[in-house]
Design a protein around this motif. Sequence first.
Motif, PDB file in Angstrom:
ATOM      1  N   LYS A  56      34.796 -44.188   7.559  1.00 24.16           N
ATOM      2  CA  LYS A  56      34.260 -44.743   8.635  1.00 24.16           C
ATOM      3  C   LYS A  56      35.317 -45.831   9.202  1.00 24.16           C
ATOM      4  O   LYS A  56      34.998 -46.931   9.572  1.00 24.16           O
ATOM      5  N   MET A 160      34.723 -37.768   5.112  1.00 22.20           N
ATOM      6  CA  MET A 160      33.657 -37.827   6.038  1.00 22.20           C
ATOM      7  C   MET A 160      32.435 -36.834   5.118  1.00 22.20           C
ATOM      8  O   MET A 160      32.791 -35.951   4.545  1.00 22.20           O
ATOM      9  N   ILE A 166      29.955 -37.285  14.155  1.00 25.58           N
ATOM     10  CA  ILE A 166      31.375 -38.170  14.782  1.00 25.58           C
ATOM     11  C   ILE A 166      31.805 -37.926  16.004  1.00 25.58           C
ATOM     12  O   ILE A 166      31.683 -36.610  16.602  1.00 25.58           O
TER      13      ILE A 166
END
Length: 575
Positions: A56, A160, A166
């Motif tokens: 992130k 991820m 996203i």
Amino acid sequence: MRRRYRKRRTRTPFWKKAFALGCLAALAYILITTFVIQNVYEDADWKGFDKPVFVKGELMDYEAKGSKESLKLPLPVLQEKVDPSIRYEEAEGSIILTSSDKVLHLSEGKEQGELNGKSYTLKTAPEEDRGILYIPVQAIKEVYGITIHESADTGAVLLMNQGEVIEYAKAVGGNNKDGSEETISLYKEPNNQAAIVHEMNVSDRVRIWSSDGKWLFVQLDNGYAGYVLASNVKQTETATVPKLKVLPTAAEQRWKDKSINLTWEAVYNRAADPATLSALKGVNVVSPTWFEISDNIGTVSNKGDLAYVKKAKSLGIEVWGLLSNGFDADLTTEALSSYERRNTIIKQMMEYAKTYQLDGINIDFENVYTEDGANVTQFMRELRPYAKENELVLSIAVTPKSNSEMWSKFLDRRSLGQIADYMMVMAYDEHWASSPVAGSVASIPWVSAAMNKIMDEDEVPANKLVLGVPSYTRVWSEEEVEGEIKVSSKAIGMDTAQEIITSQKLNPQFSEDTGQNYVEYEKDGILNKIWLEDKTSLRARVDLAEELKLAGVATWSRSLANDGAWAVLNRIHLN
């Protein structure tokens, strides 16, 4: 007479004024450009890293190793951002990754592993480098469904997790005076006076990690991350990292919208009589104490009885075989100390489950050193995928929360509640065999507090909790010895308690404090006290289970209960 002259003023030519003003303007410009803070360019924190890892947009403390199919991620990053329960047993070089339906065992330096008991081959082996263990991405994807983006330009690795949503966008901007497309600055902080960490080109793709409305924290595919004005990017799509497909558990398939009414069958030196099962009105699960860890290498002793199972199933009753640790703390330390030993226990239980056609497994580990609690939890993690694969309901018996080192503090109820299908709370022994004072085995207020504590503090959902109900009580004897009251007790079943009431011609009185009937009598100069387990107390327990919306009730034990008990417990309808 002298003539007086005045000094004549002369005017400064215009060109001189203009020159002076020009000089002042130039000086001002120099001062401004010298002393007023201007944007500066600053290298990214990860400059000089070969394989920086980001989650992130956050730079991790450890780099990755390898590339593409040989890419490996550092264990500390995986434990922090993917699964804190990834286990490394350094003495054996064992690495264990678990999910609800997978247990993957890897060995340091080896490309051969084991997935749910079957051979599993890696393209590259786990390795240790300068004290850090690196695990192949292939294995992490297998168990946890992560997605990786690896930049060919910078080596940056973006990790991820499955299920993560996203937002993607692209940089937008205008043209410079020379007609070229202008670049868009990425700032270190959400402030256009902050240092610039990178210049984006128009149409560069970014992931949006956060937003305050005006500023966005974004990251490019090459790893560069920073703040940009929301007006400088245009959202293009929203994508979700795919989740691994997970099938429902046996409990979810068979027990949806059904209440559990379980009784434990205590099996000691002789097998339980299958004929006794016919009297269990309303009981839909029996859990016989057939299996026990018998040595420090994980051998499981067996008292299973196929005839008992067949009788139970003919009556519509499931059989959840109970596995105990023999309540031996030292044996438990050794037997659960390594993956190999835990796996030995698990594989034997799977064989016994097939041999005796079990519907579930109930774990009952008691008298365990606090420091071994993590191994108990790990054992459950490793057992669950096998139980699921074999369509077995997996449950565990726990005590109410207390400060007892050996009987309570080792239990990580929060984690166990996430792993198991059901958690049986043995809500009895409020006053235990050697208690220094006489009292109820399980007063209703104490039971209620115990159940609520696990739900509130450990966040175990009510629909996973099964209320443990005692079908026994204790006769407490208080005798004066040398001026002091000596307290002793013995456990009795429900029929024995009724025989005492009849023979002593006692009249039970309801105790508001305990929610139970109470009797006392004197015999041979000794005062005897009994807090009764009878229809009154059982009805209160059923009511409590319904009030809390629990998964059901579990009685310890079948042989200590009477016909009246089953009639009351048959009232359990929770869903």
